[in-house]
Design a protein around this motif. Structure first.
Motif, PDB file in Angstrom:
ATOM      1  N   ILE A  51     -45.024 -45.398   6.724  1.00  0.00           N
ATOM      2  CA  ILE A  51     -44.532 -45.886   5.441  1.00  0.00           C
ATOM      3  C   ILE A  51     -44.809 -47.374   5.259  1.00  0.00           C
ATOM      4  O   ILE A  51     -44.905 -47.876   4.139  1.00  0.00           O
ATOM      5  N   VAL A  52     -44.995 -48.082   6.376  1.00  0.00           N
ATOM      6  CA  VAL A  52     -45.265 -49.520   6.297  1.00  0.00           C
ATOM      7  C   VAL A  52     -46.691 -49.807   5.835  1.00  0.00           C
ATOM      8  O   VAL A  52     -47.030 -50.963   5.535  1.00  0.00           O
ATOM      9  N   ALA A  53     -47.534 -48.768   5.744  1.00  0.00           N
ATOM     10  CA  ALA A  53     -48.943 -48.975   5.396  1.00  0.00           C
ATOM     11  C   ALA A  53     -49.133 -49.311   3.925  1.00  0.00           C
ATOM     12  O   ALA A  53     -50.147 -49.912   3.555  1.00  0.00           O
TER      13      ALA A  53
ATOM     14  N   LEU B 194     -37.613 -38.112   4.558  1.00  0.00           N
ATOM     15  CA  LEU B 194     -38.504 -38.381   3.437  1.00  0.00           C
ATOM     16  C   LEU B 194     -39.642 -37.373   3.350  1.00  0.00           C
ATOM     17  O   LEU B 194     -39.988 -36.902   2.261  1.00  0.00           O
ATOM     18  N   ASN B 195     -40.221 -37.003   4.478  1.00  0.00           N
ATOM     19  CA  ASN B 195     -41.327 -36.038   4.456  1.00  0.00           C
ATOM     20  C   ASN B 195     -40.876 -34.662   3.975  1.00  0.00           C
ATOM     21  O   ASN B 195     -41.606 -33.970   3.256  1.00  0.00           O
ATOM     22  N   ARG B 196     -39.664 -34.267   4.357  1.00  0.00           N
ATOM     23  CA  ARG B 196     -39.160 -32.981   3.870  1.00  0.00           C
ATOM     24  C   ARG B 196     -38.915 -33.035   2.363  1.00  0.00           C
ATOM     25  O   ARG B 196     -39.099 -32.047   1.649  1.00  0.00           O
ATOM     26  N   GLU B 197     -38.501 -34.188   1.866  1.00  0.00           N
ATOM     27  CA  GLU B 197     -38.281 -34.363   0.429  1.00  0.00           C
ATOM     28  C   GLU B 197     -39.608 -34.257  -0.325  1.00  0.00           C
ATOM     29  O   GLU B 197     -39.688 -33.637  -1.390  1.00  0.00           O
TER      30      GLU B 197
ATOM     31  N   GLU C 116     -45.315 -40.218  -1.659  1.00  0.00           N
ATOM     32  CA  GLU C 116     -44.288 -40.834  -0.826  1.00  0.00           C
ATOM     33  C   GLU C 116     -43.530 -41.897  -1.606  1.00  0.00           C
ATOM     34  O   GLU C 116     -42.297 -41.958  -1.573  1.00  0.00           O
ATOM     35  N   GLN C 117     -44.286 -42.738  -2.332  1.00  0.00           N
ATOM     36  CA  GLN C 117     -43.645 -43.798  -3.111  1.00  0.00           C
ATOM     37  C   GLN C 117     -42.765 -43.223  -4.219  1.00  0.00           C
ATOM     38  O   GLN C 117     -41.651 -43.695  -4.456  1.00  0.00           O
ATOM     39  N   GLY C 118     -43.259 -42.187  -4.890  1.00  0.00           N
ATOM     40  CA  GLY C 118     -42.473 -41.568  -5.943  1.00  0.00           C
ATOM     41  C   GLY C 118     -41.193 -40.951  -5.411  1.00  0.00           C
ATOM     42  O   GLY C 118     -40.118 -41.100  -6.007  1.00  0.00           O
ATOM     43  N   ALA C 119     -41.279 -40.234  -4.294  1.00  0.00           N
ATOM     44  CA  ALA C 119     -40.095 -39.615  -3.701  1.00  0.00           C
ATOM     45  C   ALA C 119     -39.086 -40.676  -3.271  1.00  0.00           C
ATOM     46  O   ALA C 119     -37.877 -40.520  -3.480  1.00  0.00           O
ATOM     47  N   LEU C 120     -39.577 -41.761  -2.661  1.00  0.00           N
ATOM     48  CA  LEU C 120     -38.684 -42.819  -2.221  1.00  0.00           C
ATOM     49  C   LEU C 120     -37.984 -43.478  -3.413  1.00  0.00           C
ATOM     50  O   LEU C 120     -36.783 -43.770  -3.366  1.00  0.00           O
ATOM     51  N   ARG C 121     -38.719 -43.692  -4.494  1.00  0.00           N
ATOM     52  CA  ARG C 121     -38.118 -44.317  -5.673  1.00  0.00           C
ATOM     53  C   ARG C 121     -36.998 -43.444  -6.241  1.00  0.00           C
ATOM     54  O   ARG C 121     -35.947 -43.950  -6.642  1.00  0.00           O
TER      55      ARG C 121
END
Length: 322
Positions: A225-227, A175-178, A203-208
């Motif tokens: 990510i749990v924060a 995820l961080n590399r993304e 982070e949220q946008g990339a994960l979505r």
């Protein structure tokens, strides 16, 4: 409660000084710039609106809260930097929630109803509400071909994720590399330039976007990510999530080994403070990590042993195991 608002000469001035000692400062004296002034203006407007909706005069609010009319006028005009304790007294006096006064954005009109219903709802009703709002698949659908690994730095998410993806023939994503690829900056640079809040939003946008990407996937996430509740809930709903658990000492040792090999971006300090910090973070995050669908304890296990256990776990979840 006695009226403090004008029963004696100079009462307003005296009360204003008393309120200031209790936690009120002139906006011009407070640190910060325009964002703080805008916040105080919006806060004052909300107090004034809620007081009007409840047909409360300033005098009535003063009597109920025990604060001076001058203080309330100052608050409503956005001129006072109120302490949280005094603002709580104002909220209680009006019979409203403190969080409604200080919310970052205006809530939709139906939000109070939804909130009250959720407070009375059972676990199954809350789960169904979350499913509907997030657009997740209904319970009983086929297992998702998406696996996410969570845990602290040094848990082995990247190493084990690559092995699992290779064995399953799936795509492996960090995820961080993304996030770095999408924004043209390293995670360290994003934190340094824009701060944690911006990083969490990215982070949220990339994960979505990853959750909407077709095809099977193994995802290695950042330890924090749990924060962010919404981001973590999205992860839990879109991926089969596995917590890779280890002892604090193992987390530190693995990160130091990675740093020595040039894999980790930062070196773990050689001090007792580092161990105490890791322990504190782990204790605070354990209840969140424990929300994962499965847990694998990597303590005292080799990479090969843990990889075999992880592969078996996922294959069993998918129904493809022996």
């Amino acid at each position: 409660m006695a009226n403090r608002t004008g029963s004696r000469p100079g009462a307003d001035e005296t009360d204003a000084k008393a309120d200031a000692k209790a936690g009120v400062a002139k906006t011009g004296e407070a640190e910060g710039g325009e964002p703080e002034a805008d916040f105080l203006t919006v806060l004052g407007q909300r107090v004034r609106t809620m007081r009007a909706v409840r047909a409360m005069s300033r005098k009535m609010l003063s009597q109920t809260s025990g604060l001076s009319e001058r203080y309330i006028a100052q608050l409503e005009s956005g001129q006072g930097n109120v302490s949280i304790i005094l603002l709580r007294r104002v909220a209680l006096a009006m019979g409203v929630r403190l969080e409604d006064l200080i919310a970052a954005v205006e809530s939709p009109p139906d939000w109070p109803v939804v909130r009250d219903l959720l407070e009375k709802a059972g676990p199954d009703q809350i789960a169904e509400a979350k499913r509907v709002l997030s657009g997740s698949a209904a319970p009983g659908d086929a297992p998702t071909q998406r696996v996410a690994l969570i845990g602290l730095r040094g848990a082995g998410k990247s190493t084990l994720g690559r092995i699992l993806a290779e064995r399953l023939g799936w795509t492996f994503v960090e995820l961080n590399r993304e996030i770095e690829r999408e924004n043209g900056l390293s995670v360290a640079e994003i934190f340094a330039i824009y701060g944690q809040e911006t990083y969490r939003r990215l982070e949220q946008g990339a994960l979505r976007r990853l959750a909407e990407r077709p095809g099977p996937m193994v995802l290695a996430t950042g330890g924090g990510i749990v924060a962010e509740p919404v981001t973590f809930d999205l992860l839990l709903s879109a991926f089969f999530t596995v917590w890779l658990k280890a002892r604090p000492e193992e987390h530190i040792q693995r990160v130091r080994e990675q740093a020595a090999k040039g894999i980790a971006p930062t070196r773990m300090p050689d001090s007792d403070n580092a161990l105490r910090e890791i322990r504190g973070i782990l204790v605070s995050r354990e209840p969140l990590y424990a929300r994962a669908r499965a847990v694998i304890d990597t303590a005292d296990h080799t990479v090969a042993e843990t990889a075999a256990e992880l592969t078996g776990l996922v294959e069993s979840y998918l129904g493809t195991g022996a």
